[in-house]
Design a protein around this motif. Structure first.
Motif, short mmCIF file in Angstrom:
data_model
loop_
_atom_site.label_atom_id
_atom_site.label_comp_id
_atom_site.label_asym_id
_atom_site.label_seq_id
_atom_site.Cartn_x
_atom_site.Cartn_y
_atom_site.Cartn_z
N UNK A 1 0.83 -1.20 0.00
CA UNK A 1 0.00 0.00 0.00
C UNK A 1 0.86 1.26 0.00
N UNK A 2 1.94 1.22 0.75
CA UNK A 2 2.82 2.38 0.80
C UNK A 2 3.43 2.66 -0.57
N UNK A 3 3.95 1.62 -1.23
CA UNK A 3 4.57 1.80 -2.54
C UNK A 3 3.54 2.30 -3.55
N UNK A 4 2.35 1.68 -3.55
CA UNK A 4 1.31 2.06 -4.50
C UNK A 4 0.84 3.49 -4.27
N UNK A 5 0.71 3.89 -2.99
CA UNK A 5 0.24 5.24 -2.69
C UNK A 5 1.27 6.29 -3.10
N UNK A 6 2.55 5.98 -2.93
CA UNK A 6 3.60 6.90 -3.36
C UNK A 6 3.64 7.02 -4.89
N UNK A 7 3.25 5.96 -5.58
CA UNK A 7 3.29 5.95 -7.05
C UNK A 7 2.05 6.56 -7.68
N UNK A 8 0.99 6.70 -6.90
CA UNK A 8 -0.33 7.00 -7.48
C UNK A 8 -0.37 8.31 -8.26
N UNK A 9 0.26 9.36 -7.75
CA UNK A 9 0.16 10.66 -8.39
C UNK A 9 1.33 10.96 -9.32
N UNK A 10 2.13 9.97 -9.58
CA UNK A 10 3.25 10.17 -10.50
C UNK A 10 2.73 10.40 -11.92
N UNK A 11 3.44 11.18 -12.73
CA UNK A 11 3.05 11.33 -14.13
C UNK A 11 2.91 9.96 -14.81
N UNK A 12 1.91 9.79 -15.65
CA UNK A 12 1.59 8.47 -16.19
C UNK A 12 2.69 7.81 -17.02
N UNK A 13 3.64 8.57 -17.54
CA UNK A 13 4.70 7.97 -18.35
C UNK A 13 6.02 7.79 -17.58
N UNK A 14 6.01 8.18 -16.33
CA UNK A 14 7.23 8.02 -15.53
C UNK A 14 7.45 6.56 -15.15
N UNK A 15 8.71 6.17 -15.08
CA UNK A 15 9.04 4.85 -14.55
C UNK A 15 9.42 5.02 -13.09
N UNK A 16 9.30 3.94 -12.33
CA UNK A 16 9.49 4.01 -10.89
C UNK A 16 10.85 3.44 -10.48
N UNK A 17 11.49 4.14 -9.56
CA UNK A 17 12.73 3.67 -8.94
C UNK A 17 12.50 3.66 -7.44
N UNK A 18 12.63 2.50 -6.83
CA UNK A 18 12.47 2.38 -5.39
C UNK A 18 13.86 2.44 -4.76
N UNK A 19 14.09 3.48 -3.97
CA UNK A 19 15.38 3.67 -3.29
C UNK A 19 15.29 3.02 -1.92
N UNK A 20 15.95 1.89 -1.75
CA UNK A 20 15.85 1.10 -0.52
C UNK A 20 17.01 1.45 0.43
N UNK A 21 16.65 1.75 1.65
CA UNK A 21 17.66 1.99 2.68
C UNK A 21 17.30 1.20 3.94
N UNK A 22 18.33 0.82 4.68
CA UNK A 22 18.17 0.08 5.92
C UNK A 22 18.65 0.97 7.06
N UNK A 23 17.70 1.37 7.92
CA UNK A 23 18.03 2.24 9.06
C UNK A 23 18.78 3.51 8.62
#
Length: 200
Positions: A37-59
């Motif tokens: 849900x968090x990932x989808x909600x962050x992606x929801x308002x992105x421009x429709x042609x944008x690709x997604x990059x998930x920046x993963x960090x630990x602590x």
């Protein structure tokens, strides 16, 4: 203008992103509900042609390449599965709408013919007009549900399906938390999100 939308994801341990119980007969990992849900909600308002990059960090520190690759595999499997499910829902909804429209038109035709019979009957004027109008209204009301499905209800389902299809192609890379990174529990579920006009 950048064609990427960055989704910052900071966790205590990468394993907390994965579902601990998967009822499917396959042994694929799944994202847990909160993370998805968090990932989808962050992606929801992105421009429709944008690709997604998930920046993963630990602590607060960039994740290892191994953890990023593992999350990318899970994201791909998870959102591919959700996209397929939403596509099935869309097809079923359209099928239901078409069948309902056929039934509604038959009811409307029958009510139209019946109202003409009533109009030519020997009932008193007031009764005749009331019964005729009531039958006509019933015929039109019978088409309300198929009209709602075919004109309105399918938009949110298609929008969600297309979002999942884009997320299944997301790349995951080590990163650092963004300035607006939020706790996943504070993010609205996917089914509460509005449909943007440019997604239709």
């Amino acid at each position: 203008m950048s064609d990427k939308t960055r989704i910052a994801l900071d966790v205590r341990d990468v394993e907390q992103l994965f579902s601990t119980f998967d009822p499917s007969p396959f042994h694929d990992f799944s994202l847990n509900t909160t993370a998805a849900q968090y990932i989808a909600s962050q992606a929801w308002y992105a421009p429709p042609r944008n690709r997604f990059v998930i920046a993963l960090s630990i602590r607060g520190k960039p994740a290892t390449a191994r953890d990023a690759a593992k999350l990318q595999d899970v994201v791909r499997v998870h959102f591919t599965r959700l996209a397929a499910s939403e596509h099935q829902n869309l097809r079923q909804m359209i099928r239901t709408g078409v069948i309902s429209l056929g039934i509604g038109l038959c009811v409307l035709a029958f009510c139209t013919a019946l109202s003409r019979v009533v109009d030519n009957s020997s009932l008193p004027d007031g009764w005749r007009e009331g019964v005729r109008d009531g039958i006509s209204v019933f015929g039109w009301v019978a088409n309300w549900r198929p009209a709602q499905i075919l004109f309105y209800d399918w938009w949110p389902v298609r929008g969600t399906r297309d979002l999942y299809r884009r997320l299944q192609e997301a790349t995951v890379e080590p990163g650092t938390p963004g300035p607006h990174t939020a706790e996943a529990d504070e993010v609205a579920p996917i089914d509460t999100m509005p449909i943007a006009a440019d997604r239709i």
